[in-house]
Scaffold this active site. Structure first.
Site, short mmCIF file in Angstrom:
data_model
loop_
_atom_site.label_atom_id
_atom_site.label_comp_id
_atom_site.label_asym_id
_atom_site.label_seq_id
_atom_site.Cartn_x
_atom_site.Cartn_y
_atom_site.Cartn_z
N ASN A 1 0.84 -1.22 0.00
CA ASN A 1 0.00 0.00 0.00
C ASN A 1 0.86 1.26 0.00
O ASN A 1 0.56 2.23 -0.68
CB ASN A 1 -0.96 -0.01 1.19
CG ASN A 1 -2.17 -0.89 0.94
OD1 ASN A 1 -3.09 -0.51 0.22
ND2 ASN A 1 -2.16 -2.09 1.49
N HIS B 1 -8.17 -1.62 6.15
CA HIS B 1 -8.39 -2.95 6.73
C HIS B 1 -9.04 -3.85 5.68
O HIS B 1 -9.96 -3.41 4.98
CB HIS B 1 -9.29 -2.83 7.97
CG HIS B 1 -9.55 -4.15 8.61
ND1 HIS B 1 -8.61 -4.79 9.39
CD2 HIS B 1 -10.62 -4.99 8.55
CE1 HIS B 1 -9.11 -5.96 9.79
NE2 HIS B 1 -10.32 -6.10 9.29
C1 GRF Z 1 -3.19 -4.63 4.15
O1 GRF Z 1 -3.87 -5.75 3.64
C2 GRF Z 1 -4.06 -3.84 5.07
O2 GRF Z 1 -5.41 -4.04 4.83
C3 GRF Z 1 -3.72 -4.37 6.44
O3 GRF Z 1 -2.36 -4.70 6.35
C4 GRF Z 1 -2.03 -5.05 5.02
C5 GRF Z 1 -0.76 -4.34 4.66
O4 GRF Z 1 -0.25 -4.79 3.44
N1 GRF Z 1 -4.01 -3.39 7.44
P1 GRF Z 1 0.97 -4.06 2.77
O5 GRF Z 1 2.10 -4.06 3.77
O6 GRF Z 1 0.52 -2.68 2.41
O7 GRF Z 1 1.29 -4.89 1.57
#
Ligand code: GRF
Length: 193
Positions: A16, A113
């Protein structure tokens, strides 16, 4: 428009964070990533920050498993203030935030989330949705409050659960939805700021 100053916190792979930094670079997100902070020394998210030349730091979390030691949380506030951060973006940050952060950044901390909250807070929400026999799940961006995966919902995106979905295939599609939703929502908050 003055770019909104972001501080991104994460503990893991940082996908993300990557799409947020890519959106800023592409000019579709009027923000500036001022700092990326992780409680995990070798977390890939810190590597991604370095790839994008964003200042980054490791924050030792202290002796607790699910939250920061109070002194560490005070230090986190100090680091974010020092970077002049206006919006704190949680991107896979695996610690529950307490009063030092919540008081320093009231309604200025957001999280993503992997479920349609209020359904399935907590860990591995996509597995929870599968086990519950749902036909649709998704992801949620929300303001952070003192409870886990709780707080006012800003936006959600649905993801259909297919009959032959495995935990992995469903998780992959939810993450694709996250990668579209999170930069969009942050861009909206930037425009409203
Ligand atoms: C995401 O799936 C988010 O929904 C959760 O943690 C994960 C983080 O993934 N809170 P990344 O590290 O951004 O790949």
């Amino acid at each position: 428009m003055k770019p909104l100053r972001l501080g991104i916190l994460g503990s893991g792979k940082g996908s993300n964070c990557r799409v947020i930094l890519e959106s800023i670079r592409a000019g579709s997100l009027p923000a500036r990533a001022c700092v990326v902070i992780s409680d995990v020394l070798d977390a890939p998210i810190l590597e991604i920050a370095r790839e994008f030349a964003v200042p980054n730091a490791y924050l030792p979390s202290g002796k607790f498993k699910t939250r920061l030691e109070p002194a560490a949380e005070v230090e986190l506030v100090r680091m974010l203030h020092e970077a002049d951060v206006e919006l704190v973006v949680l991107a896979g940050f695996m610690r529950v935030l307490k009063s030092p952060m919540l008081e320093a950044f009231p309604r200025r901390i957001i999280n993503i989330h992997p479920s349609l909250l209020p359904k399935f807070p907590g860990l591995e929400a996509w597995k929870q949705a599968l086990a519950a026999g749902e036909s649709v799940t998704g992801c949620t961006v929300h303001y952070v409050d003192e409870k886990i995966d709780h707080g006012d919902i800003i936006a959600q995106r649905e993801v259909q659960i297919l009959p032959n979905d495995s935990a992995e295939s469903l998780h992959t599609r939810i993450q694709i939805a996250e990668h579209a939703l999170y930069p969009e929502v942050i861009a909206r908050l930037c425009r409203e700021a």
